[in-house]
Scaffold this active site. Structure first.
Site, PDB file in Angstrom:
ATOM      1  N   HIS A  97      10.844  25.409   8.708  1.00  0.00           N
ATOM      2  CA  HIS A  97      11.255  24.094   9.075  1.00  0.00           C
ATOM      3  C   HIS A  97      11.394  24.056  10.396  1.00  0.00           C
ATOM      4  CE1 HIS A  97      15.202  25.607  10.214  1.00  0.00           C
ATOM      5  NE2 HIS A  97      15.327  26.449   9.121  1.00  0.00           N
ATOM      6  N   GLU A 199      17.105  29.777   2.255  1.00  0.00           N
ATOM      7  CA  GLU A 199      17.603  30.801   3.531  1.00  0.00           C
ATOM      8  C   GLU A 199      18.409  31.713   2.977  1.00  0.00           C
ATOM      9  OE1 GLU A 199      17.001  32.715   5.765  1.00  0.00           O
ATOM     10  OE2 GLU A 199      17.038  31.309   7.442  1.00  0.00           O
TER      11      GLU A 199
END
Length: 308
Positions: A97, A199
């Site tokens: 990202h 994550e």
């Protein structure tokens, strides 16, 4: 492209790698079938140990191709035709990202202070980074830059992913949207949001996701789907336990097991948008060398999956 934090976040020590392999062997021993993964060399510069990840710029290197897109696609097709019933080859584009407000705060306070104190809070009165922080303007610009470079590479013969997956954290989903919005019709492609490609979880408030209802309100109208069993609340985030690299790689491996099962005879080229920790765990699970990827960055990986 890279800062010191990006490099640190990509590192895997030998103990972590060995622990992952031990855990994986124990997990596989209890299964009747599983996929073993291997990276095919000679396709992308990032898999070559001589490539310096601290200076490599994929945007200036045609995403890192060693030969040409035409040759890579032909090799992918040839291998899949000749690989046998238990062998499948795929090219993954693993995207990180763009910069989020937590990345901004991480840089502001430094690695030690961030990990020991600030990451456990949700903000500092100036920056809000938890839970589920948004992209900064730089993060949006990074995704836009990727969009522009994808158009260049597609014109040169790069294969367009036909299946997309995303972490359930908003910064990854928004990056996927900005990267692909006018290249593919997301409502037709229907990217799948998967928990296991999120994550490293726990302790850091930026890694706690929004509720399913909030995510659905924002992303379902655009065509995003949730994997079966996706819970309303974030049941994986813990305030007091941070996930280890080895356990992160183990759950990422489980996602790749599912992806190969779901796409065994289709979707040779797949896009996955996630995080620095997830890319680190993915490279370990796939047998790739460690390779640092900056915010908004991407690494392609040519993978052989063999069902055992």
């Amino acid at each position: 492209m890279l800062n010191n934090i990006d490099v640190i976040d990509a590192q895997i020590n030998q103990q972590e790698a060995n622990e992952f392999r031990t855990l994986l062997a124990q997990q596989n021993a209890g299964k009747t079938k599983h996929w073993d993964f291997e990276v095919i060399a000679g396709q992308f510069k990032q898999s070559n140990k001589s490539t310096d990840d601290t200076t490599f710029n994929y945007l200036q290197e045609n995403f890192g191709i060693e030969t040409s897109w035409k040759e890579i696609v032909e090799e992918l097709t040839r291998l899949n035709k000749s690989g046998g019933s238990n062998v499948v080859y795929k090219v993954f584009f693993l995207a990180r990202h763009g910069q989020g407000y937590h990345n901004l705060a991480h840089e502001k306070y430094g690695n030690d202070a961030w990990n020991e104190y600030w990451s456990k809070l949700t903000g500092d009165g100036e920056i809000v980074w938890g839970p589920d922080p948004e992209l900064t303007q730089l993060g949006i610009d990074q995704a836009t830059r990727n969009n522009q470079e994808w158009k260049v590479q597609l014109d040169q013969g790069a294969p367009k992913p036909t299946k997309f997956y995303s972490s359930p954290l908003s910064r990854s989903i928004d990056t996927l949207i900005k990267t692909w919005e006018d290249i593919v019709q997301l409502s037709n492609i229907k990217p799948l949001i998967k928990e296991n490609i999120r994550e490293t979880t726990g302790v850091h408030t930026c890694d706690k996701r929004s509720t399913k209802s909030k995510l659905s309100e924002k992303y379902s109208p655009l065509g995003f789907l949730f994997e079966p069993g996706f819970e309303e609340e974030d049941i994986y985030y813990k305030d007091d336990v941070r996930e280890s690299v080895s356990h992160h790689a183990l759950r990422v491996n489980e996602s790749f097991q599912q992806i190969f099962d779901e796409n065994e005879h289709e979707n040779q080229v797949i896009g996955i948008t996630s995080h620095s920790g997830t890319i680190r765990a993915s490279l370990l699970a796939l047998g790739h060398r460690e390779f640092a990827v900056g915010t908004g960055g991407m690494i392609p990986v040519f993978v052989k999956g063999e069902r055992k």
